[in-house]
Design a protein around this motif. Structure first.
Motif, PDB file in Angstrom:
ATOM      1  N   ASP A  77     -13.990  26.397 -47.928  1.00 26.33           N
ATOM      2  CA  ASP A  77     -12.750  25.809 -48.398  1.00 26.33           C
ATOM      3  C   ASP A  77     -11.767  25.669 -47.229  1.00 26.33           C
ATOM      4  OD1 ASP A  77     -11.053  25.233 -50.978  1.00 26.33           O
ATOM      5  OD2 ASP A  77      -9.807  26.463 -49.655  1.00 26.33           O
ATOM      6  N   ALA A  78     -10.963  24.614 -47.246  1.00 27.11           N
ATOM      7  CA  ALA A  78     -10.016  24.350 -46.159  1.00 27.11           C
ATOM      8  C   ALA A  78      -9.049  25.503 -45.916  1.00 27.11           C
ATOM      9  CB  ALA A  78      -9.236  23.068 -46.444  1.00 27.11           C
ATOM     10  N   SER A  79      -8.831  26.338 -46.917  1.00 28.69           N
ATOM     11  CA  SER A  79      -7.891  27.454 -46.756  1.00 28.69           C
ATOM     12  C   SER A  79      -8.333  28.441 -45.675  1.00 28.69           C
ATOM     13  CB  SER A  79      -7.706  28.192 -48.081  1.00 28.69           C
ATOM     14  OG  SER A  79      -8.932  28.776 -48.495  1.00 28.69           O
ATOM     15  N   TYR A  81      -9.384  27.618 -42.705  1.00 25.44           N
ATOM     16  CA  TYR A  81      -9.116  27.057 -41.383  1.00 25.44           C
ATOM     17  C   TYR A  81      -8.065  27.870 -40.625  1.00 25.44           C
ATOM     18  CZ  TYR A  81      -7.815  23.787 -37.715  1.00 25.44           C
ATOM     19  OH  TYR A  81      -7.545  23.218 -36.493  1.00 25.44           O
ATOM     20  N   ARG A 116     -10.850  20.941 -40.059  1.00 26.82           N
ATOM     21  CA  ARG A 116     -10.477  20.804 -41.470  1.00 26.82           C
ATOM     22  C   ARG A 116     -10.461  19.317 -41.787  1.00 26.82           C
ATOM     23  NH1 ARG A 116      -5.315  22.625 -41.402  1.00 26.82           N
ATOM     24  NH2 ARG A 116      -4.537  20.517 -41.471  1.00 26.82           N
ATOM     25  N   LYS A 117     -11.111  18.972 -42.888  1.00 20.83           N
ATOM     26  CA  LYS A 117     -11.090  17.594 -43.368  1.00 20.83           C
ATOM     27  C   LYS A 117     -10.952  17.654 -44.878  1.00 20.83           C
ATOM     28  CE  LYS A 117     -13.405  13.152 -43.322  1.00 20.83           C
ATOM     29  NZ  LYS A 117     -14.591  12.397 -42.901  1.00 20.83           N
ATOM     30  N   THR A 120     -12.055  20.757 -47.068  1.00 16.63           N
ATOM     31  CA  THR A 120     -13.177  21.454 -46.450  1.00 16.63           C
ATOM     32  C   THR A 120     -12.853  21.931 -45.036  1.00 16.63           C
ATOM     33  OG1 THR A 120     -14.674  20.030 -47.704  1.00 16.63           O
ATOM     34  CG2 THR A 120     -15.628  21.234 -45.862  1.00 16.63           C
ATOM     35  N   CYS A 121     -13.301  23.141 -44.726  1.00 13.93           N
ATOM     36  CA  CYS A 121     -13.271  23.677 -43.374  1.00 13.93           C
ATOM     37  C   CYS A 121     -14.724  23.831 -42.923  1.00 13.93           C
ATOM     38  CB  CYS A 121     -12.585  25.045 -43.355  1.00 13.93           C
ATOM     39  SG  CYS A 121     -12.718  25.922 -41.781  1.00 13.93           S
TER      40      CYS A 121
END
Length: 153
Positions: A77-79, A81, A116-117, A120-121
């Motif tokens: 999850d991007a969190s 990053y 991060r995109k 998503t990380c």
């Protein structure tokens, strides 16, 4: 040196061990052995299943033609990053929404890229060669590989 790096990588794997994947299915299409070979000029790269080797704790794991650890890719999850940025930041990269390179082991050659995109990380970590003195992928190759993954997200 190799023992310290593998210990640091084990910590990173444990950190992400409980991270749920962002999609219900596998991420196998994000990166293939042939992508790594094309980006780095290597031959014989092989994909390995998660946990098929003690070091293969990534979402995607790759070995050299000799079977040595080469590359571990984590998808989370991007969190996550920001946590990686605080722990391993070395230099900013122009890739996806945000990206940086760094080192897992301080004072060593950069062997880690995170980006991060969207939601998503993704992290990519290069393992040292069996002697522990060199990296089989340089930063430029690692960034090219990360670009392939980012394009497929």
């Amino acid at each position: 040196m190799i023992r310290t790096l593998l210990s640091a990588l084990a910590v990173a794997v444990l950190l992400l061990a409980g991270v749920p994947a962002v999609a219900a299915g596998p991420h196998d299409d994000l990166l293939k052995a042939s992508d790594i070979e094309a980006a780095a000029g290597l031959t014989g790269v092989a994909g390995l299943e998660r946990l098929s080797q003690p070091w293969a704790g990534g979402t995607l794991n790759f070995a050299t033609a000799e079977g040595a650890p080469l590359l571990m890719v984590q998808v989370a999850d991007a969190s996550y990053y920001d946590q990686f940025h605080k722990a391993y930041h070395g230099g900013d990269l122009t890739l996806a929404d945000a990206a940086f390179s760094g080192t897992i082991q301080p004072a060593s050659t950069p062997n880690f890229v995170a980006f991060r995109k969207g939601v998503t990380c993704v992290t990519l970590t290069v393992f040292p060669d069996p002697s522990g003195t060199a990296l089989p992928l340089d930063l430029a190759a690692l960034v090219r590989i990360a670009e392939v993954v980012a394009a497929r997200l």
